[in-house]
Design an enzyme around this catalytic site. Structure first.
Site: not given
Ligand code: PSU
Ligand code: MN
Length: 320
Positions: A25, A160
């Site tokens: 991604e 996360k």
């Molecule tokens: N993993 C990381 N850093 C990131 C992400 C994943 O180490 O920034 C990204 C991924 O693309 C994931 C996104 O889909 O963060 C989630 O964002 P949100 O919480 O706005 O859905």
């Protein structure tokens, strides 16, 4: 509108021959990590996939075209430009119609990859249920896409830890998404190794992971499989540092009324600052390790699918 998509030649070839491909991604490059560490990490992740014997396909939208596999120059542009939108699945239509540049989150990447028959992807940490979701309703689109990803494998270091990890784990259970520990019985906590949350499935090797995914596909279960691996020990952030950094990051986000898809990049940035680079090192290390593991499992999966079908050309999520 066939030319909405541009598939890199080496990716096309690998898919046609039934060889292992790993989707990567791009939101973690454009929004998740700072320049120049983001480029280094993006290049490192591709190299790690190659070292496993698989072909990397970094996914992004460039000038409205959905790109599966980027050139070295394009990867640098993605990392450097600072102008790429953060695109979840719902943002793709606008990015294409308006010919925008956009980095893809897990949800958008997974959807694009599956459409091309790529059944394995790697990332850092999944999106999920935010800590104040009971009042904000902030739940990542990642969860709904994982629920319908038809046996795609997503390799990550858990959810996360800026999120509500127990609630996210429950939301994944509701959606029928298996969460598998790689050499661990505990959900990894992204930049730190341990969350204290037990997992009900565990594998010890890439071959075992491939066998689990193969069974999941044979059952035609509709969800993705999540394979979680803890951040490498030497680069892990310690739990105390993470808790302190997160508490002040969350308070600041509330104070500044950060909302929507800006929340995740904001919190990650603050944690990096508060931990003086240790958070960055942990994030980079886990992304590289996940890319490598995804490559290993993709190779094992390609071999087992060849074995089960006795032929080439049937691959990834399209196999039955
Ligand atoms: N993993 C990381 N850093 C990131 C992400 C994943 O180490 O920034 C990204 C991924 O693309 C994931 C996104 O889909 O963060 C989630 O964002 P949100 O919480 O706005 O859905
Ligand atoms: Mn969100």
């Amino acid at each position: 509108m066939a030319d909405i998509y541009e598939i890199a030649a080496e990716v096309k070839e690998a898919l046609a021959e039934g060889r292992a491909v790993v989707a990567l991604e791009s939101t973690l490059v454009a929004q998740g990590l700072p320049w120049p560490a983001n480029l280094e990490t993006a290049q490192g992740a591709e190299a790690a996939v190659r070292a496993a014997g698989a072909t990397p396909a970094t996914i992004a939208v460039v000038a409205g075209r959905i790109r599966v596999g980027l050139s070295a120059l394009e990867l640098e542009h993605l990392a450097r430009a600072g102008t790429f939108l953060k695109a979840g699945r719902r943002d793709l239509s606008q990015a294409v119609a308006r010919r925008l540049d956009a980095a893809t989150t897990v949800s958008a990447t997974l959807w694009i990859a599956r459409g091309q028959g790529i059944g394995v992807m790697a990332t850092g940490g999944l999106g999920g249920v935010h800590r104040e979701a009971a009042t904000t309703f902030d739940v990542s689109n990642d969860l709904d896409e994982l629920a319908r990803a038809d046996g795609a494998l997503v390799v990550c270091s858990g959810i996360k830890s800026i999120l509500d990890m127990p609630a996210t784990l429950d939301a994944l259970e509701t959606r029928g998404v298996p969460v598998v520990g790689y050499q661990t019985s505990e959900l990894p906590a992204f930049l730190t190794r341990s969350s204290g949350l037990a997992l009900e499935a565990r594998v010890e090797s890439a071959d075992e992971a491939a066998a689990l995914v193969h069974a999941h596909r044979a059952l035609r279960l509709p969800a993705a499989v999540i394979l979680t691996q803890p951040v490498p020990e030497a680069d892990a952030l310690d739990a105390g540092a993470m808790d302190d950094a997160l508490a002040s990051a969350l308070a600041e986000a509330r104070h500044q009324r950060i909302s929507g898809k800006a929340v995740t990049p904001f919190l990650l940035d603050r944690i990096r600052q508060a931990t003086e680079g240790r958070g960055l090192r942990a994030n980079q290390a886990l992304i590289l390790a996940n890319a490598r593991l995804a490559g290993d499992v993709a190779v094992a999966l390609a071999a087992s699918e060849d074995f089960h079908h006795g032929k080439h050309g049937q691959h990834g999520t399209k196999s039955k």
